[in-house]
Design an enzyme around this catalytic site. Sequence first.
Site, mmCIF file in Angstrom:
data_model
loop_
_atom_site.group_PDB
_atom_site.id
_atom_site.type_symbol
_atom_site.label_atom_id
_atom_site.label_comp_id
_atom_site.label_asym_id
_atom_site.label_seq_id
_atom_site.Cartn_x
_atom_site.Cartn_y
_atom_site.Cartn_z
ATOM 1 N N LYS A 125 0.871 -1.196 0.000
ATOM 2 C CA LYS A 125 0.000 0.000 0.000
ATOM 3 C C LYS A 125 0.893 1.226 0.000
ATOM 4 C CE LYS A 125 -4.460 0.852 0.218
ATOM 5 N NZ LYS A 125 -5.601 -0.030 -0.125
ATOM 6 N N ASP B 230 -7.157 4.105 -4.400
ATOM 7 C CA ASP B 230 -7.782 3.969 -3.075
ATOM 8 C C ASP B 230 -8.387 5.351 -2.804
ATOM 9 O OD1 ASP B 230 -7.882 1.976 -0.644
ATOM 10 O OD2 ASP B 230 -7.429 3.897 0.270
HETATM 11 P P1 NDP Z 1 -13.004 7.682 -2.730
HETATM 12 O O1 NDP Z 1 -11.937 8.673 -2.496
HETATM 13 O O2 NDP Z 1 -13.525 7.455 -4.083
HETATM 14 O O3 NDP Z 1 -14.241 7.960 -1.772
HETATM 15 C C1 NDP Z 1 -14.091 8.040 -0.407
HETATM 16 C C2 NDP Z 1 -15.407 8.447 0.217
HETATM 17 O O4 NDP Z 1 -15.321 8.333 1.634
HETATM 18 C C3 NDP Z 1 -15.767 9.896 -0.061
HETATM 19 O O5 NDP Z 1 -17.159 10.028 -0.053
HETATM 20 C C4 NDP Z 1 -15.124 10.610 1.112
HETATM 21 O O6 NDP Z 1 -15.698 11.861 1.401
HETATM 22 C C5 NDP Z 1 -15.382 9.626 2.230
HETATM 23 N N1 NDP Z 1 -14.324 9.748 3.250
HETATM 24 C C6 NDP Z 1 -12.999 9.624 3.061
HETATM 25 N N2 NDP Z 1 -12.339 9.819 4.200
HETATM 26 C C7 NDP Z 1 -13.270 10.073 5.122
HETATM 27 C C8 NDP Z 1 -13.213 10.350 6.493
HETATM 28 N N3 NDP Z 1 -12.034 10.420 7.140
HETATM 29 N N4 NDP Z 1 -14.385 10.519 7.149
HETATM 30 C C9 NDP Z 1 -15.576 10.468 6.488
HETATM 31 N N5 NDP Z 1 -15.687 10.213 5.182
HETATM 32 C C10 NDP Z 1 -14.561 10.022 4.515
HETATM 33 O O7 NDP Z 1 -12.407 6.295 -2.130
HETATM 34 P P2 NDP Z 1 -12.922 4.811 -2.368
HETATM 35 O O8 NDP Z 1 -14.376 4.775 -2.593
HETATM 36 O O9 NDP Z 1 -12.021 4.200 -3.363
HETATM 37 O O10 NDP Z 1 -12.561 4.127 -0.972
HETATM 38 C C11 NDP Z 1 -13.502 4.017 0.103
HETATM 39 C C12 NDP Z 1 -13.053 2.894 1.033
HETATM 40 O O11 NDP Z 1 -12.994 1.662 0.319
HETATM 41 C C13 NDP Z 1 -11.664 3.063 1.650
HETATM 42 O O12 NDP Z 1 -11.668 2.493 2.948
HETATM 43 C C14 NDP Z 1 -10.776 2.221 0.730
HETATM 44 O O13 NDP Z 1 -9.604 1.794 1.393
HETATM 45 C C15 NDP Z 1 -11.721 1.053 0.465
HETATM 46 N N6 NDP Z 1 -11.432 0.268 -0.724
HETATM 47 C C16 NDP Z 1 -11.310 0.817 -1.968
HETATM 48 C C17 NDP Z 1 -11.090 0.021 -3.071
HETATM 49 C C18 NDP Z 1 -11.038 0.582 -4.445
HETATM 50 O O14 NDP Z 1 -10.950 -0.217 -5.394
HETATM 51 N N7 NDP Z 1 -11.111 1.878 -4.658
HETATM 52 C C19 NDP Z 1 -10.928 -1.438 -2.948
HETATM 53 C C20 NDP Z 1 -11.147 -1.953 -1.606
HETATM 54 C C21 NDP Z 1 -11.366 -1.104 -0.556
HETATM 55 P P3 NDP Z 1 -15.031 13.225 0.850
HETATM 56 O O15 NDP Z 1 -15.440 13.307 -0.578
HETATM 57 O O16 NDP Z 1 -15.598 14.275 1.715
HETATM 58 O O17 NDP Z 1 -13.550 13.078 1.019
HETATM 59 O O1 2IT Z 2 -7.956 -1.762 -0.634
HETATM 60 C C1 2IT Z 2 -7.913 -2.250 -1.784
HETATM 61 O O2 2IT Z 2 -8.065 -3.459 -1.985
HETATM 62 C C2 2IT Z 2 -7.703 -1.327 -2.909
HETATM 63 N N1 2IT Z 2 -7.637 -0.129 -2.695
HETATM 64 C C3 2IT Z 2 -7.536 -1.869 -4.296
HETATM 65 C C4 2IT Z 2 -6.120 -2.336 -4.516
HETATM 66 C C5 2IT Z 2 -5.794 -2.742 -5.925
HETATM 67 O O3 2IT Z 2 -4.602 -3.031 -6.134
HETATM 68 O O4 2IT Z 2 -6.658 -2.783 -6.795
#
Ligand code: NDP
Ligand code: 2IT
Length: 444
Positions: free
Chosen positions: A124, A164
């Site tokens: 990461k 992420d």
């Molecule tokens: P994005 O940046 O696309 O979206 C994040 C969302 O969560 C936004 O709505 C953001 O609000 C909100 N957010 C972020 N930080 C905080 C906080 N500290 N408190 C409250 N709200 C918060 O990220 P993702 O959708 O990609 O990721 C969301 C989660 O999913 C994370 O935990 C990530 O690690 C996990 N994840 C992502 C994957 C991926 O493929 N993208 C895969 C597996 C897990 P704002 O717009 O106000 O910042």
């Molecule tokens: O938390 C996760 O699994 C991710 N943000 C996706 C990682 C990836 O390599 O696609």
Amino acid sequence: MNAAKVLEDLKRRFPNEPEYHQAVEEVLGTIEEEYNKHPEFDKVNLIERLCIPDRVYQFRVTWMDDKGNIQTNMGYRVQHNNAIGPYKGGIRFHSSVNLGILKFLAFEQTFKNSLTTLPMGGGKGGSDFSPRGKSNAEVMRFCQAFMLELWRHIGPETDVPAGDIGVGGREVGYMFGMYKKLTREFSGVLTGKGREFGGSLIRPEATGYGNIYFLLEMLKTRNIDIKGKTCLVSGSGNVAQYTVEKLIQLGAKVVTMSDSDGYIYDPDGIDREKLDYIMELKNLYRGRIREYAEKYGCKYVAGARPWNEKADIALPSATQNEINGDDAKALVANGVFAVSEGANMPSTPEAIRVFQDAKILYAPGKAANAGGVSVSGLEMTQNSIKLSWSQEEVDEKLKSIMKNIHEACVKYGTEPDGYINYVKGANVAGFMKVANAMMAQGIV
Ligand code: NDP
Ligand code: 2IT
């Protein structure tokens, strides 16, 4: 192994990294019994070698903002474990990023990637750079400056980053462009790329869709139909958006979404048209979720999370520790019978205990959100064979991977009374594969 002692040592050696301690404690607590059935593991101190990352790169990133000011941020890449494949895991850009948070994410990623059945190790990276309020040009200059340091540590057979929080298609594209220029090679060094330059179909949808595919498997164990069920979703980014999309397709009703400023509650449900608005608002204009409430005339609660609303199912999809013990009690009291984590470690240890004591369906992120990295793995395969698969093909593969992960959880996590402890199941299944690979490769 004595889990308490291992944890105590890690806390002493790596203080001020509470999220890392939390993630390790959850895993150790559930694998201790299985681990101790294999005295050969302890002979080679497998547990410390698995908990402490192989290496960590840390660097300063310097870039110029639109006003001509010179800004500095910190950049990191944690290469946790490559026993079963090249390091693989996302990059996070958010003001809260620090080494402890990235170490927790890289640690969890190792088990998650093992569960996917694909050959990927765990890693990461990220920066305390916040894309919020930055212009496109600023984001591009930052991504380029970040890659100017990171490029020498990654590669398609070494370490393959992706998105992420704060890193989506735009950022991956800018980073890919710089990597390509520096190495003079067009390769699959990052996943989540644009479709025109090697990105896989379904990768943007994969985490959210995968979480719902996993949820469907859980519901099947209790003969529950998702149709008509009321769902709470947090977040409004990549994972949340495609979670909601799949729920709408399946006839469920989503009543909440959120961002870091607050949440909206729409008792009529977020339909396709409203979701399109959210996608445009968040992905194009980078606006606030509050604007949804203004447009559709529904409730907006500033500075709060949606866990006090009444529903059947909760899908936390924003960030770590967004559900505490009290939130979990409110969810259970309000009738929630399934929680499936799109985010990484969104539930605190107290919250997990509440869910498991109430014997509701509860899936930890490393199982439920593994769809994202799974399709990243499929993107790597497509890049290697220089072909791209159809949407249907990738979606089918994703479904089958999520089904397999569910089966692994059932196999290793079913308790004597029949309750499926998905935390234990995911941790033991993920651990055994990595442990066996490490044993076979000697002390390296
Ligand atoms: P994005 O940046 O696309 O979206 C994040 C969302 O969560 C936004 O709505 C953001 O609000 C909100 N957010 C972020 N930080 C905080 C906080 N500290 N408190 C409250 N709200 C918060 O990220 P993702 O959708 O990609 O990721 C969301 C989660 O999913 C994370 O935990 C990530 O690690 C996990 N994840 C992502 C994957 C991926 O493929 N993208 C895969 C597996 C897990 P704002 O717009 O106000 O910042
Ligand atoms: O938390 C996760 O699994 C991710 N943000 C996706 C990682 C990836 O390599 O696609």
